[in-house]
Design an enzyme around this catalytic site. Structure first.
Site, short mmCIF file in Angstrom:
data_model
loop_
_atom_site.label_atom_id
_atom_site.label_comp_id
_atom_site.label_asym_id
_atom_site.label_seq_id
_atom_site.Cartn_x
_atom_site.Cartn_y
_atom_site.Cartn_z
N GLU A 122 0.78 -1.23 0.00
CA GLU A 122 0.00 0.00 0.00
C GLU A 122 0.82 1.29 0.00
OE1 GLU A 122 -3.29 0.28 -0.29
OE2 GLU A 122 -3.55 -1.89 -0.43
N SER B 232 -44.94 -21.63 48.30
CA SER B 232 -44.29 -22.34 49.40
C SER B 232 -42.80 -22.06 49.53
CB SER B 232 -44.50 -23.85 49.24
OG SER B 232 -45.86 -24.18 49.40
#
Length: 755
Positions: free
Chosen positions: A178, A452
């Site tokens: 690049e 319960s």
């Protein structure tokens, strides 16, 4: 020589215009320098918060088969191979498993790569040996699995990595392909622009770009992709400023963290750190030459060179990069041949995160919102290390999806919560039958009567209020008439509409008798019960009605887990957290597992007695099916059923976890499921995969096992068949006490001779 006024005019005008352009450009550069430098230094990009599950630690003696360990490795994208020279690979030979762990920045600091040999025997890890030095190890820590991310508004994903973490091969290849002169130009390369212009004119189309890495970076960070002269000029000026103000390595590191590599749904993948995980399931340090070449090849156009859609196209470009690497002595001939013969291999999934666990992540986000973070945390990103146990979470999700075997429960919803009560952490959380559905999280937000489940809390409160109260204490199961909140007669009933008469608190809890709980609850006092619930972490409204003694209080499954975690944790309350630690992407601590807020809400004796009675619920009471499914593994538990079977609850306690399951309907209709027929089987199936640890039932200090009459609760001789063995403070045996809990009168002859 004849003067030419028009030429002088043009020259003077040109000089003036040139001067104006220079002045404007100078002021423009000054403006860019004042604004761009600050922005680039502090706000180059936003990084997400990456969320990780708990790391997996393999220990000698762990009950884990070789197959289970391989499953863990494959989830972490380890690859099976005949060689484990490179990190991220494992090999199998008989009962031996070789693993080369990756380096990773854990919450407690970085750990280098490590190669180990695990040997298995009878479904257990027998030994862990460091390779090749042969040292015996107690454990090996694997890196955690990425489970999600919390993004900035830009929806850009990246994992920030320092330049020193990027392989030199990748750095040199990027510059080769690049920007060869990156370290020698000032941000703009006129020769490159001219060379590209000539090449494009010859080709009659755009075949080559002249932008430097700095210009590419500027375009990606700050500019649009419009191909205009003004945009190009702007790009060049900004590149000059950045190159002047920042060193080359900073610019290059920024580029590596910014470069775009494609889409994961609506999330943009930026930077080589995350791209290497997204495409290969590997860290950037582990990339091979062919993988480096593929990523560099994709820089030119990640959509055009998408390896999943266009493998041949990306292979052609990758091979071109490999040839350049070889021609410029970045690869040896053998490495080049090996790389170019390698097929394009990427992860099959297009998702970076395979399992999102939205219900658990919702809790993480809530907790994160209460943590004070640096205001600019997006600049460095975060790594959030949670307590999520992947195996437990997966099994909880399967259990919720499968429902109750043999029952059509398509209209039912539910929730499942697993907490590590010693560490005060949430290890699994499912907020609905569909674990991937985002919306109403029932584990956190569904407030339902607990039925319960209130009974262990009632008896624990009673034993806390009175030292004379214990599991052997006498209580009566018989009818009682009270006034409800409206002043009307209230006649609570047992689930079987029968009365068992005299019994101990132990049996009353084991067999979940309602009327003894009502009597003891009213004896303790409703306000006292409410105070105890508040101590144990209940923050939702609680009405001071007698019906509280039968569970008329609404709690979320998470709140239920919090309450029972206090009972499991020897009476010590601590909030259940999801987040263990937070660091930046480069490992600097941000939030380092601060001390949990711990508060004693029950004595160790009372907590133990409550657990012991709940263990009786599992061994012979309403949850005996769980005890039968896991014989020889002591566990505690409690079923919960509300009026008209609208809610089915079950809570279990093993040696490590509190597991809470709830089933019900969103519109509060009957389920026709009790706690033992609905929620309990789900918990039992959870334990089939996540093996329970035995719960210790050894009495704590101050308690011993003694014999008591099973109805009266009186201390009787150990030889009596009517005796029930219960833990209690040392209780003297009354002289002449018989097996019927009665003191036998001595005859006059026995009294005379002292018999």
């Amino acid at each position: 020589m004849t003067s030419k006024p028009w030429l002088n005019y043009i020259i003077k005008t040109g000089l003036k215009l040139g001067l104006i352009v220079v002045v404007i450009a100078t002021f423009y550069l000054i403006y860019l320098d004042a604004t761009l430098t600050r922005v680039f230094a502090n706000q180059r990009y936003q990084a997400p918060a990456l969320v990780y599950a708990a790391e997996k630690t393999l220990r000698v003696g762990d009950s884990m088969s070789q197959r289970q360990v391989i499953d863990v490795l494959e989830r972490l994208s380890y690859q099976r191979s005949g060689s484990t020279e490179a990190t991220g690979y494992f090999s199998v030979s008989g009962d031996r498993l070789m693993v080369h762990r990756r380096p990773f920045d854990f919450a407690d600091g970085p750990k280098m790569s490590q190669r180990v040999e695990l040997n298995f025997h009878r479904e257990k890890i027998a030994t862990i040996v460091s390779w090749p030095d042969g040292r015996q190890l107690d454990s090996i820590q694997l890196e955690p699995q990425l489970i999600g991310r919390i993004n900035s508004l830009s929806n850009e994903d990246r994992l920030l990595v320092g330049l020193e973490m990027i392989p030199s091969l990748m750095t040199e290849t990027l510059l080769l392909v690049e920007d060869k002169n990156f370290y020698h130009h000032s941000g703009v390369s006129p020769l490159s622009v001219l060379r590209a212009l000539v090449a494009n004119i010859r080709a009659g189309r755009t075949v080559q770009g002249g932008s430097t890495l700095t210009q590419q970076l500027v375009k990606n960070l700050y500019l649009t992709r419009d191909q205009t002269l003004w945009r190009k000029f702007h790009e060049a000026m900004m590149s000059l400023v950045i190159d002047y103000r920042f060193d080359k390595n900073t610019i290059l590191e920024t580029y590596f963290n910014e470069v775009y590599f494609g889409q994961d749904g609506r999330h943009a993948i930026h930077g080589v750190g995350l791209a290497s995980q997204y495409y290969f399931g590997r860290q950037v340090q582990e990339l091979t030459a062919d993988q480096v070449a593929m990523l560099i090849a994709m820089v030119k156009g990640p959509s055009y060179y998408d390896p999943r859609r266009y493998p041949e196209r990306v292979r052609e470009r990758r091979d071109l990069v490999l040839r350049l690497m070889y021609e410029n002595n970045l690869l040896s001939k053998s490495d080049f041949i090996a790389a170019i013969e390698t097929d394009i291999k990427v992860r099959a999934s297009r998702r970076l995160v395979e399992d999102s666990f939205p219900h658990y992540l919702e809790r993480v986000k809530e907790e994160l919102s209460r943590i004070k973070l640096p205001p600019n945390w997006q600049e460095n990103g975060l790594k959030i290390f949670t307590a999520l146990d992947i195996e437990a979470q997966h099994q909880a999700e399967r259990v919720m999806a499968d429902g109750v075997p043999g029952r059509d429960i398509k209209d039912l919803e539910g929730a499942f919560v697993v907490s590590d009560y010693r560490n005060g952490t949430l290890v699994a959380l499912v907020g609905g039958r569909n674990a991937n559905q985002v919306g109403f999280n029932r584990a956190i937000k569904a407030l339902r009567p607990i039925g319960s489940l209130i009974k262990p809390i009632i008896y624990a409160t009673a034993m806390s209020e009175s030292e004379s109260m214990g599991l052997n204490s006498h209580v009566v199961d018989e009818a009682v008439t009270l006034s409800d909140e409206r002043g009307k007669p209230w006649k609570p009933q047992n689930y079987d509409s029968e009365f068992w008469g005299d019994m101990t608190i132990y049996d009353a809890l084991v067999y979940s008798r309602n009327l003894p709980a009502v009597r003891i609850g009213l004896q303790v006092g409703i306000e006292t019960l409410i105070t105890q619930l508040r101590k144990m972490g209940v923050v939702t409204p609680i009405r001071d009605y007698p019906s509280l003694t039968l569970g008329a209080v609404e709690m979320s499954p998470l709140a239920v887990s919090r309450v029972f975690s206090s009972i499991a944790n020897d009476g010590v309350f601590q909030p259940l957290k999801t987040i263990n630690a937070i660091t930046t992407h480069d490992g600097l601590p941000v939030y380092d597992n601060p001390q949990q807020v711990k508060k004693r809400v029950l004595s160790a004796k009372v907590a133990y007695l409550t657990r012991y009675a709940m263990a009786g619920v599992v061994s012979k009471g309403t949850a005996h099916a769980l005890g039968e499914a896991f014989p020889g593994t002591p566990m505690a538990g409690k079923t919960g059923t509300t009026n008209d079977y609208k809610d089915s609850w079950f809570v279990s306690i093993d040696g490590r976890y509190v597991v809470t399951a709830w089933l019900g309907t969103d519109d509060n209709q009957t389920t026709w499921l009790s706690g033992s027929s609905g929620a309990l089987p789900m918990v039992s199936r959870f334990y089939q995969q996540v093996k329970p640890e035995p719960l210790s039932l050894i009495p704590v200090e101050g308690l011993t096992f003694q014999s008591f009459h099973k109805e009266q609760g009186t201390r009787i001789p150990d030889s009596c068949q009517q005796a029930v063995i219960l833990p209690a403070p040392p209780t003297p045996l009354t002289n002449n006490m018989n097996c019927d809990a009665q003191v036998e009168e001595k005859s006059w002859l026995e009294r005379l001779f002292g018999g």
